[in-house]
Design an enzyme around this catalytic site. Structure first.
Site, mmCIF file in Angstrom:
data_model
loop_
_atom_site.group_PDB
_atom_site.id
_atom_site.type_symbol
_atom_site.label_atom_id
_atom_site.label_comp_id
_atom_site.label_asym_id
_atom_site.label_seq_id
_atom_site.Cartn_x
_atom_site.Cartn_y
_atom_site.Cartn_z
ATOM 1 N NE ARG A 23 7.134 24.919 -15.349
ATOM 2 C CZ ARG A 23 8.193 24.170 -15.210
ATOM 3 N NH1 ARG A 23 9.166 24.559 -14.419
ATOM 4 N NH2 ARG A 23 8.318 23.044 -15.872
ATOM 5 C CB SER A 30 -9.262 26.360 7.799
ATOM 6 O OG SER A 30 -9.524 25.092 7.273
ATOM 7 C CE LYS A 72 -3.229 30.963 11.145
ATOM 8 N NZ LYS A 72 -2.376 30.699 9.994
ATOM 9 C CE LYS A 106 6.802 27.320 12.489
ATOM 10 N NZ LYS A 106 5.348 27.248 12.372
ATOM 11 C CD GLU A 155 1.646 31.535 4.734
ATOM 12 O OE1 GLU A 155 1.930 31.739 5.913
ATOM 13 O OE2 GLU A 155 1.078 30.504 4.328
ATOM 14 C CB ALA A 185 5.236 20.625 4.346
HETATM 15 P P1 0O2 Z 1 -2.981 25.522 6.749
HETATM 16 O O1 0O2 Z 1 -3.870 26.208 5.783
HETATM 17 O O2 0O2 Z 1 -3.640 24.388 7.430
HETATM 18 O O3 0O2 Z 1 -1.688 25.169 6.163
HETATM 19 P P2 0O2 Z 1 2.285 28.988 13.819
HETATM 20 O O4 0O2 Z 1 1.451 29.319 14.985
HETATM 21 O O5 0O2 Z 1 3.700 29.469 13.931
HETATM 22 O O6 0O2 Z 1 2.198 27.524 13.437
HETATM 23 P P3 0O2 Z 1 1.655 31.208 12.047
HETATM 24 O O7 0O2 Z 1 2.207 32.121 13.068
HETATM 25 O O8 0O2 Z 1 0.335 31.544 11.452
HETATM 26 O O9 0O2 Z 1 1.602 29.715 12.581
HETATM 27 O O10 0O2 Z 1 2.653 31.253 10.858
HETATM 28 P P4 0O2 Z 1 3.699 30.242 10.268
HETATM 29 O O11 0O2 Z 1 4.478 29.559 11.309
HETATM 30 O O12 0O2 Z 1 4.437 31.050 9.295
HETATM 31 O O13 0O2 Z 1 2.780 29.163 9.536
HETATM 32 C C1 0O2 Z 1 1.936 29.473 8.495
HETATM 33 C C2 0O2 Z 1 1.718 28.280 7.633
HETATM 34 O O14 0O2 Z 1 2.954 27.613 7.399
HETATM 35 C C3 0O2 Z 1 0.841 27.220 8.245
HETATM 36 O O15 0O2 Z 1 -0.498 27.521 8.035
HETATM 37 C C4 0O2 Z 1 1.255 25.999 7.448
HETATM 38 O O16 0O2 Z 1 0.701 26.013 6.140
HETATM 39 C C5 0O2 Z 1 2.741 26.218 7.324
HETATM 40 N N1 0O2 Z 1 3.428 25.573 8.449
HETATM 41 C C6 0O2 Z 1 4.016 26.185 9.492
HETATM 42 N N2 0O2 Z 1 4.537 25.280 10.322
HETATM 43 C C7 0O2 Z 1 4.291 24.067 9.810
HETATM 44 C C8 0O2 Z 1 4.614 22.721 10.222
HETATM 45 O O17 0O2 Z 1 5.228 22.480 11.256
HETATM 46 N N3 0O2 Z 1 4.165 21.719 9.411
HETATM 47 C C9 0O2 Z 1 3.476 21.943 8.277
HETATM 48 N N4 0O2 Z 1 3.103 20.902 7.553
HETATM 49 N N5 0O2 Z 1 3.159 23.195 7.866
HETATM 50 C C10 0O2 Z 1 3.559 24.233 8.621
HETATM 51 P P5 0O2 Z 1 -1.664 26.935 8.950
HETATM 52 O O18 0O2 Z 1 -2.213 28.027 9.767
HETATM 53 O O19 0O2 Z 1 -1.226 25.699 9.649
HETATM 54 O O20 0O2 Z 1 -2.779 26.638 7.882
HETATM 55 P P1 0O2 Z 2 -5.644 20.689 0.875
HETATM 56 O O1 0O2 Z 2 -6.177 21.543 1.980
HETATM 57 O O2 0O2 Z 2 -4.146 20.642 0.872
HETATM 58 O O3 0O2 Z 2 -6.307 19.335 0.792
HETATM 59 P P2 0O2 Z 2 -5.428 24.689 -10.934
HETATM 60 O O4 0O2 Z 2 -6.338 23.631 -11.510
HETATM 61 O O5 0O2 Z 2 -4.118 24.101 -10.470
HETATM 62 O O6 0O2 Z 2 -5.257 25.900 -11.784
HETATM 63 P P3 0O2 Z 2 -6.784 24.613 -8.368
HETATM 64 O O7 0O2 Z 2 -7.168 23.186 -8.576
HETATM 65 O O8 0O2 Z 2 -7.863 25.537 -7.880
HETATM 66 O O9 0O2 Z 2 -6.148 25.274 -9.644
HETATM 67 O O10 0O2 Z 2 -5.689 24.731 -7.304
HETATM 68 P P4 0O2 Z 2 -4.246 24.043 -7.204
HETATM 69 O O11 0O2 Z 2 -3.270 24.890 -7.930
HETATM 70 O O12 0O2 Z 2 -4.362 22.601 -7.540
HETATM 71 O O13 0O2 Z 2 -3.981 24.238 -5.660
HETATM 72 C C1 0O2 Z 2 -4.794 23.754 -4.609
HETATM 73 C C2 0O2 Z 2 -3.819 23.217 -3.603
HETATM 74 O O14 0O2 Z 2 -3.139 24.279 -2.939
HETATM 75 C C3 0O2 Z 2 -4.326 22.519 -2.444
HETATM 76 O O15 0O2 Z 2 -4.979 21.352 -2.670
HETATM 77 C C4 0O2 Z 2 -2.995 22.325 -1.728
HETATM 78 O O16 0O2 Z 2 -2.183 21.363 -2.308
HETATM 79 C C5 0O2 Z 2 -2.387 23.684 -1.899
HETATM 80 N N1 0O2 Z 2 -2.469 24.368 -0.599
HETATM 81 C C6 0O2 Z 2 -3.114 23.903 0.466
HETATM 82 N N2 0O2 Z 2 -2.921 24.664 1.517
HETATM 83 C C7 0O2 Z 2 -2.126 25.652 1.147
HETATM 84 C C8 0O2 Z 2 -1.586 26.750 1.879
HETATM 85 O O17 0O2 Z 2 -1.759 26.963 3.072
HETATM 86 N N3 0O2 Z 2 -0.848 27.592 1.209
HETATM 87 C C9 0O2 Z 2 -0.615 27.411 -0.079
HETATM 88 N N4 0O2 Z 2 0.142 28.309 -0.629
HETATM 89 N N5 0O2 Z 2 -1.085 26.369 -0.810
HETATM 90 C C10 0O2 Z 2 -1.855 25.488 -0.186
HETATM 91 P P5 0O2 Z 2 -6.345 21.093 -1.900
HETATM 92 O O18 0O2 Z 2 -6.584 19.668 -2.089
HETATM 93 O O19 0O2 Z 2 -7.361 22.065 -2.422
HETATM 94 O O20 0O2 Z 2 -6.069 21.502 -0.415
#
Ligand code: 0O2
Ligand code: 0O2
Length: 264
Positions: free
Chosen positions: A28, A52, A56, A113, A140, A152
């Site tokens: 960026r 978590s 999972k 989904k 991921e 989301a």
């Molecule tokens: P986290 O850290 O709580 O976000 P599945 O059984 O299909 O739901 P799978 O097979 O592990 O999960 O993979 P998928 O579908 O690619 O989902 C991986 C991640 O995508 C999830 O992580 C979510 O972060 C996001 N995601 C998928 N489906 C949804 C949805 O319906 N709503 C929201 N808000 N996020 C979704 P986790 O495991 O939930 O972990």
């Molecule tokens: P939650 O679980 O959503 O409450 P920085 O200061 O930005 O350089 P920092 O603070 O370490 O670094 O991390 P940053 O960039 O703010 O990102 C942290 C955030 O990542 C989380 O906030 C979420 O918004 C996001 N995040 C949460 N779950 C996922 C996930 O499954 N996949 C991805 N790719 N991102 C995710 P929280 O409050 O820590 O987490």
């Protein structure tokens, strides 16, 4: 059952998340410096909490000694885009990289989904250089628009609150909100060129203003206070309503005066 030293286990994930965040934010920064449009708006990342991970692993029956191979989102990187078609550009940018290997992709933008969730997912293998050598971890990428992210995030919080059993009426409202987010993305795409033009105009103006301010400060530091004040007043008049050509003219004027003093 295997016992995991979590602190040690998570070190390469912490490192990977930090590196990937820097690498994506750099794309960026580089594009913005070159005055080019960036398909990446912002990047967040996190390492999954141990609680978590355990939850999972339990849900999907993953033995603890298989977690590193079967749980793909211990390192999670989220890339937010302004417009839906930016998602494809980001996917392409990632596909072209040599420092990571794509394992597979899931297109929840084309294949929404049932929950209403939309995002493009890429699972990658990423090499991490540790103190005692190289290791590889899975990570991921979730690539989505700002509207997709808003939805989301709200849905994720509600799932947390209701322990994945969201009441039917709220589920219905979430579905409507997902439709609204989808429409918003469509409408934004329609006026994309106009938005990009406005953003470009803002950037050009702000870089002109920065150059003018720098020249005024140089004049002040040379003790040329009357000229510096005169230019400051002109700049103040142009700040809100000035056109690009007027700011350009003012910049040229400040350059001329500066050149005059620098030649002496
Ligand atoms: P986290 O850290 O709580 O976000 P599945 O059984 O299909 O739901 P799978 O097979 O592990 O999960 O993979 P998928 O579908 O690619 O989902 C991986 C991640 O995508 C999830 O992580 C979510 O972060 C996001 N995601 C998928 N489906 C949804 C949805 O319906 N709503 C929201 N808000 N996020 C979704 P986790 O495991 O939930 O972990
Ligand atoms: P939650 O679980 O959503 O409450 P920085 O200061 O930005 O350089 P920092 O603070 O370490 O670094 O991390 P940053 O960039 O703010 O990102 C942290 C955030 O990542 C989380 O906030 C979420 O918004 C996001 N995040 C949460 N779950 C996922 C996930 O499954 N996949 C991805 N790719 N991102 C995710 P929280 O409050 O820590 O987490």
């Amino acid at each position: 059952m295997a016992v995991i030293e979590w602190k040690k286990f998570l070190i390469p994930y912490d490192q990977a998340v930090e590196e990937l965040k820097v690498k994506l934010r750099s794309i960026r920064r580089e594009l913005r410096k070159k005055n080019e449009y960036s398909p990446i708006e912002f990047v967040t990342a996190r390492v999954k909490e141990v609680s978590s991970i355990l939850e999972k692993a339990n849900k999907f029956d993953i033995p603890l000694d298989r977690i590193a191979y079967e749980m793909e989102d211990i390192a999670g990187i989220r890339i937010m885009c302004q417009f839906v078609d930016d998602i494809d550009k980001v996917v392409e940018l990632i596909r072209q990289r040599r420092d990571m290997q794509i394992i597979y992709e899931k297109d929840y933008v084309a294949n929404v989904k049932t929950s209403g969730y939309r995002s493009y997912h890429m699972i990658i293998k990423y090499p991490v250089n540790m103190a005692d050598g190289q290791t590889e971890i899975l990570a991921e990428f979730q690539i989505r628009t700002l509207a997709m992210n808003f939805w989301a995030t709200v849905e994720h919080s509600l799932n947390y609150k209701y322990k994945h059993d969201i009441p039917t009426d709220i589920r219905g409202k979430l579905k409507n909100a997902a439709d609204a987010a989808f429409k918003l993305d469509e409408q934004m795409l329609e006026i994309k060129d106009e938005i990009k033009d406005a953003q470009k105009l803002f950037e050009v103006k702000s870089s002109l203003v920065t150059s003018i301010v720098e020249n005024i400060l140089t004049l002040s530091s040379l003790g040329k206070i009357p000229e510096a004040s005169r230019f400051s007043e002109s700049l103040n008049r142009l700040l809100e309503v000035g056109e690009i050509h007027e700011l350009n003219a003012l910049l040229e004027e400040t350059k001329k005066v500066l050149d005059k003093y620098n030649k002496r």
